[in-house]
Design an enzyme around this catalytic site. Structure first.
Site, mmCIF file in Angstrom:
data_model
loop_
_atom_site.group_PDB
_atom_site.id
_atom_site.type_symbol
_atom_site.label_atom_id
_atom_site.label_comp_id
_atom_site.label_asym_id
_atom_site.label_seq_id
_atom_site.Cartn_x
_atom_site.Cartn_y
_atom_site.Cartn_z
ATOM 1 N N SER A 1 -9.031 -1.868 5.333
ATOM 2 C CA SER A 1 -10.345 -1.848 5.996
ATOM 3 C C SER A 1 -11.167 -0.602 5.716
ATOM 4 C CB SER A 1 -10.150 -1.991 7.506
ATOM 5 O OG SER A 1 -9.347 -0.944 7.995
ATOM 6 N N TYR B 1 5.704 13.380 5.948
ATOM 7 C CA TYR B 1 4.897 12.611 4.987
ATOM 8 C C TYR B 1 5.532 12.667 3.580
ATOM 9 C CZ TYR B 1 0.401 11.211 2.764
ATOM 10 O OH TYR B 1 -0.599 10.592 2.059
HETATM 11 P P1 NAP Z 1 -7.736 6.264 5.792
HETATM 12 O O1 NAP Z 1 -9.100 6.488 5.282
HETATM 13 O O2 NAP Z 1 -7.266 6.999 6.991
HETATM 14 O O3 NAP Z 1 -7.530 4.669 6.024
HETATM 15 C C1 NAP Z 1 -6.306 4.216 6.497
HETATM 16 C C2 NAP Z 1 -6.264 2.704 6.493
HETATM 17 O O4 NAP Z 1 -4.942 2.306 6.868
HETATM 18 C C3 NAP Z 1 -7.207 2.066 7.474
HETATM 19 O O5 NAP Z 1 -7.625 0.823 6.945
HETATM 20 C C4 NAP Z 1 -6.315 1.850 8.707
HETATM 21 O O6 NAP Z 1 -6.732 0.762 9.543
HETATM 22 C C5 NAP Z 1 -5.008 1.508 8.033
HETATM 23 N N1 NAP Z 1 -3.828 1.782 8.848
HETATM 24 C C6 NAP Z 1 -3.385 2.964 9.313
HETATM 25 N N2 NAP Z 1 -2.260 2.793 10.031
HETATM 26 C C7 NAP Z 1 -2.007 1.465 10.029
HETATM 27 C C8 NAP Z 1 -1.002 0.651 10.604
HETATM 28 N N3 NAP Z 1 -0.020 1.187 11.344
HETATM 29 N N4 NAP Z 1 -1.041 -0.677 10.392
HETATM 30 C C9 NAP Z 1 -2.026 -1.241 9.647
HETATM 31 N N5 NAP Z 1 -3.007 -0.522 9.071
HETATM 32 C C10 NAP Z 1 -2.996 0.817 9.266
HETATM 33 O O7 NAP Z 1 -6.645 6.601 4.671
HETATM 34 P P2 NAP Z 1 -6.796 6.737 3.075
HETATM 35 O O8 NAP Z 1 -7.144 8.147 2.776
HETATM 36 O O9 NAP Z 1 -7.629 5.640 2.540
HETATM 37 O O10 NAP Z 1 -5.271 6.541 2.637
HETATM 38 C C11 NAP Z 1 -4.768 5.337 2.104
HETATM 39 C C12 NAP Z 1 -3.392 5.613 1.502
HETATM 40 O O11 NAP Z 1 -3.514 6.623 0.499
HETATM 41 C C13 NAP Z 1 -2.374 6.147 2.511
HETATM 42 O O12 NAP Z 1 -1.111 5.602 2.243
HETATM 43 C C14 NAP Z 1 -2.367 7.634 2.249
HETATM 44 O O13 NAP Z 1 -1.147 8.226 2.623
HETATM 45 C C15 NAP Z 1 -2.580 7.654 0.745
HETATM 46 N N6 NAP Z 1 -3.106 8.913 0.229
HETATM 47 C C16 NAP Z 1 -4.343 9.359 0.587
HETATM 48 C C17 NAP Z 1 -4.809 10.547 0.046
HETATM 49 C C18 NAP Z 1 -6.165 11.103 0.377
HETATM 50 O O14 NAP Z 1 -6.466 12.219 -0.077
HETATM 51 N N7 NAP Z 1 -7.023 10.391 1.108
HETATM 52 C C19 NAP Z 1 -4.009 11.298 -0.822
HETATM 53 C C20 NAP Z 1 -2.755 10.796 -1.157
HETATM 54 C C21 NAP Z 1 -2.308 9.612 -0.637
HETATM 55 P P3 NAP Z 1 -7.534 1.028 10.939
HETATM 56 O O15 NAP Z 1 -8.920 1.456 10.543
HETATM 57 O O16 NAP Z 1 -7.526 -0.283 11.655
HETATM 58 O O17 NAP Z 1 -6.789 2.121 11.642
#
Ligand code: NAP
Length: 242
Positions: A10, A153
C-alpha cells in the site's frame, strides 16, 4: 488471469512494486495491515494505469490471519495460482541491544522473517505443481552487513537471505525462483526521520534512492526474463557497499 501478491503493497517500495508488476499483466493482490486509505489509493492508481487488482488486508506477523486470508482467496479462486510473490512488508524498531525491549525483538522478527516462512510456505505448493513461480524478498543492506542499533532488523533480514538461498535450491528444478533485493537508503515513510543531507556523504551516488528504482529490479526478477537467476541478492544502494 495471472496473479501476484505484494505484501506491504500500500505504501513506499511495495506500492511502487505493485505498479510495476501490474505493467507485466498481473492482477495485483495488494496486501497491507491498517492504512485503508493508502491501500485504496494504490489500487486506484493500478486501475488508472490500465491494470487490475484487489485489496488483501492481513497482518503478515500473524500466521492465523495469513492462513485465513489466503485460504479464503483460494476458496473463491479455486482454479487460480498466485505465481508471483513479493515478500516486501517490513518494519524496523531500532535500539542498541542493551536498551532493546523483548517485544521489539519479537515484532521485528515476526514481521520481517516469520512472515516469509508462513506466506511462502502457503503459496509455494501451487507454484511447484504449476511448475512456474517467482518469489522476490525485499531484504536490506542491514541483512548483509549488519548495522549497529539494528540487531533485530539485521537478524531478520539476514535470516530471509539465508532462507531464500536454501529454498532456491529446494525448488529450482520446479522452475520456481527465489531471489532477494537489498535496498540501502530509500526515500519512504520508513526513512522519513533520517537526515539525507548528513547520510548522503556515505553514499557514492550522494543521494537516497527512490522506491521506483527498487521496483524496477524487483519487476525484472519477478518476470520470465529472470529465468536463470535464483538464490541471488541484488543490492540497490547507490554504491554503498559493505
Ligand atoms: P513503509 O514505507 O513503512 O511501508 C511499509 C508497508 O508495509 C506498508 O504498506 C504497510 O502497510 C506494510 N506493513 C507493515 N507492517 C505490516 C504487517 N504487519 N502486515 C502487513 N503489512 C504491513 O516501508 P518501505 O520503506 O516501503 O519498506 C518496504 C520494505 O523495504 C521493508 O521490508 C523494509 O524493511 C525494506 N527496506 C526499506 C528500506 C528503506 O530505506 N526504505 C531500506 C532497506 C530495506 P500499512 O500502511 O497498512 O501499515
Amino acid at each position: 488471469m495471472k496473479f501476484a501478491l505484494v505484501t506491504g503493497g500500500s505504501r513506499g517500495i511495495g506500492k511502487a512494486i505493485c505498479l510495476k508488476i501490474a505493467e507485466l499483466g498481473y492482477h495485483i493482490l495488494v496486501n497491507y495491515r491498517s492504512n485503508n486509505q493508502e491501500a485504496e489509493d494504490t489500487l486506484n492508481q493500478i486501475k488508472t494505469l490500465g491494470g487490475s487488482g484487489e485489496l488483501m488486508k492481513f497482518d503478515v506477523s500473524n500466521s492465523d490471519e495469513i492462513r485465513a486470508s489466503l485460504d479464503k482467496w483460494k476458496e473463491n479462486n479455486p482454479e487460480s495460482v498466485i505465481e508471483v510473490l513479493i515478500n516486501n512488508a517490513g518494519i524496523r524498531k531500532d535500539a542498541l541491544i542493551v536498551w532493546m525491549k523483548d517485544e521489539d525483538w519479537k515484532d521485528v522478527l515476526n514481521t520481517n522473517l516469520d512472515s516469509f516462512y508462513y506466506i511462502t510456505k502457503h503459496l509455494v505448493q501451487d507454484m511447484i505443481v504449476n511448475r512456474y513461480g517467482r518469489i522476490v524478498n525485499v531484504v536490506s543492506l542491514s541483512g548483509i552487513k549488519g548495522l549497529p542499533g539494528q540487531t533485530n532488523y539485521s537478524a531478520a533480514k539476514g535470516g530471509v537471505i539465508a532462507a531464500s538461498k536454501a529454498l532456491a535450491q529446494e525448488i529450482a528444478k520446479k522452475n520456481v525462483t527465489v531471489n532477494c533485493v537489498a535496498p540501502g537508503f530509500i526515500k519512504t515513510d520508513m526513512t522519513q526521520e533520517l537526515e539525507e543531507k548528513d547520510l548522503k556523504r556515505l553514499i557514492p551516488m550522494s543521494r537516497f534512492g527512490n522506491a521506483e528504482e527498487v521496483a524496477d529490479v524487483v519487476a525484472f526478477l519477478a518476470s520470465p526474463k529472470a529465468s536463470y537467476v535464483t538464490g541471488e541478492v541484488v543490492s540497490i544502494n547507490g554504491g554503498l557497499y559493505t
